[in-house]
Design a protein around this motif. Structure first.
Motif, PDB file in Angstrom:
ATOM      1  N   LEU A  21      -0.534   5.662   0.976  1.00  0.00           N
ATOM      2  CA  LEU A  21       0.759   5.782   1.659  1.00  0.00           C
ATOM      3  C   LEU A  21       1.890   5.679   0.644  1.00  0.00           C
ATOM      4  O   LEU A  21       1.887   4.808  -0.223  1.00  0.00           O
ATOM      5  N   SER A  22       2.831   6.577   0.753  1.00  0.00           N
ATOM      6  CA  SER A  22       3.985   6.557  -0.161  1.00  0.00           C
ATOM      7  C   SER A  22       4.933   5.428   0.235  1.00  0.00           C
ATOM      8  O   SER A  22       4.873   4.904   1.358  1.00  0.00           O
ATOM      9  N   ASN A  23       5.828   5.093  -0.676  1.00  0.00           N
ATOM     10  CA  ASN A  23       6.846   4.084  -0.351  1.00  0.00           C
ATOM     11  C   ASN A  23       7.700   4.546   0.824  1.00  0.00           C
ATOM     12  O   ASN A  23       8.130   3.730   1.638  1.00  0.00           O
ATOM     13  N   LYS A  24       7.911   5.849   0.924  1.00  0.00           N
ATOM     14  CA  LYS A  24       8.683   6.388   2.051  1.00  0.00           C
ATOM     15  C   LYS A  24       7.939   6.137   3.364  1.00  0.00           C
ATOM     16  O   LYS A  24       8.543   5.697   4.357  1.00  0.00           O
ATOM     17  N   GLU A  25       6.642   6.416   3.386  1.00  0.00           N
ATOM     18  CA  GLU A  25       5.847   6.185   4.597  1.00  0.00           C
ATOM     19  C   GLU A  25       5.766   4.696   4.928  1.00  0.00           C
ATOM     20  O   GLU A  25       5.878   4.302   6.097  1.00  0.00           O
ATOM     21  N   LEU A  26       5.592   3.870   3.901  1.00  0.00           N
ATOM     22  CA  LEU A  26       5.551   2.420   4.122  1.00  0.00           C
ATOM     23  C   LEU A  26       6.887   1.921   4.660  1.00  0.00           C
ATOM     24  O   LEU A  26       6.920   1.083   5.572  1.00  0.00           O
ATOM     25  N   LYS A  32      12.045  -0.827   6.584  1.00  0.00           N
ATOM     26  CA  LYS A  32      12.730  -1.334   5.390  1.00  0.00           C
ATOM     27  C   LYS A  32      13.093  -0.134   4.516  1.00  0.00           C
ATOM     28  O   LYS A  32      12.532   0.946   4.656  1.00  0.00           O
ATOM     29  N   SER A  33      13.997  -0.342   3.584  1.00  0.00           N
ATOM     30  CA  SER A  33      14.380   0.746   2.678  1.00  0.00           C
ATOM     31  C   SER A  33      13.239   1.029   1.697  1.00  0.00           C
ATOM     32  O   SER A  33      12.391   0.163   1.437  1.00  0.00           O
ATOM     33  N   ILE A  34      13.240   2.237   1.151  1.00  0.00           N
ATOM     34  CA  ILE A  34      12.217   2.619   0.167  1.00  0.00           C
ATOM     35  C   ILE A  34      12.296   1.697  -1.046  1.00  0.00           C
ATOM     36  O   ILE A  34      11.268   1.249  -1.561  1.00  0.00           O
ATOM     37  N   ALA A  35      13.512   1.385  -1.482  1.00  0.00           N
ATOM     38  CA  ALA A  35      13.697   0.508  -2.643  1.00  0.00           C
ATOM     39  C   ALA A  35      13.140  -0.895  -2.367  1.00  0.00           C
ATOM     40  O   ALA A  35      12.497  -1.497  -3.232  1.00  0.00           O
ATOM     41  N   ALA A  36      13.378  -1.399  -1.153  1.00  0.00           N
ATOM     42  CA  ALA A  36      12.874  -2.731  -0.797  1.00  0.00           C
ATOM     43  C   ALA A  36      11.348  -2.746  -0.784  1.00  0.00           C
ATOM     44  O   ALA A  36      10.717  -3.709  -1.257  1.00  0.00           O
ATOM     45  N   VAL A  37      10.738  -1.703  -0.257  1.00  0.00           N
ATOM     46  CA  VAL A  37       9.274  -1.601  -0.226  1.00  0.00           C
ATOM     47  C   VAL A  37       8.734  -1.527  -1.650  1.00  0.00           C
ATOM     48  O   VAL A  37       7.766  -2.210  -2.004  1.00  0.00           O
ATOM     49  N   HIS A  38       9.375  -0.704  -2.478  1.00  0.00           N
ATOM     50  CA  HIS A  38       8.946  -0.576  -3.874  1.00  0.00           C
ATOM     51  C   HIS A  38       8.959  -1.937  -4.573  1.00  0.00           C
ATOM     52  O   HIS A  38       8.010  -2.296  -5.277  1.00  0.00           O
TER      53      HIS A  38
END
Length: 153
Positions: A21-26, A32-38
């Motif tokens: 799963l990509s950060n976008k999908e997560l 949550k934002s993509i940056a926060a997930v990353h």
């Protein structure tokens, strides 16, 4: 060691099921934002919660038709003997898992081979010839009802 919050736990559950799963999908699943997930994934890796990311193969499609579990009994039980056995058995690609056990035998191994002949060669030329191996009792898998890689968290 960092303390896991509910978002971290949800993230780990998602990644255990599908690490592709990509950060976008997560971010979509976690709201949550993509940056926060990353950043969370990075922190979970840095703190050792995520040891590595792998692809789980269909063993039969890659020619692994025999799974067995071997109970290994050693002749001696000094720290040196136990460490030597563990270091040697860890080198064998056929050994998928190795556990030191409490009880009537010393180690339990999960072994994956192409077929019975390959297991026989492994046993005779690798496992049974290790120093301090006394006895090996092996059980062969007839069918697999459940095989999970995700821990219940």
């Amino acid at each position: 060691m960092m303390e896991l919050d509910i978002v971290d736990i949800k993230l780990l559950r998602l990644l255990q099921k599908d690490a592709s799963l990509s950060n976008k999908e997560l971010s979509y699943h976690l709201n949550k934002s993509i940056a926060a997930v990353h950043e969370r994934v990075k922190k979970l890796k840095a703190n050792g919660y995520i040891k590595r990311t792998v692809a789980i193969l269909d063993r039969k499609r890659v020619g692994i038709d025999l799974i067995s579990f071997s109970q290994v009994f050693l002749k001696a039980h000094t720290a040196e003997v136990l460490n030597e056995f563990e270091m040697e058995v860890a080198k064998f690609p056929e050994v998928m898992e190795c556990y030191q056990m409490a009880g009537s035998y010393d180690f339990m191994l999960r072994i994956a081979t192409r077929d019975m002949e390959a297991y026989h060669i492994f046993l005779r030329h690798k496992l049974a010839v290790l120093p301090h191996v006394s006895t090996v009792q092996t059980y062969f898998v007839l069918s697999e009802t459940k095989s999970e890689t995700a821990y219940p968290i």
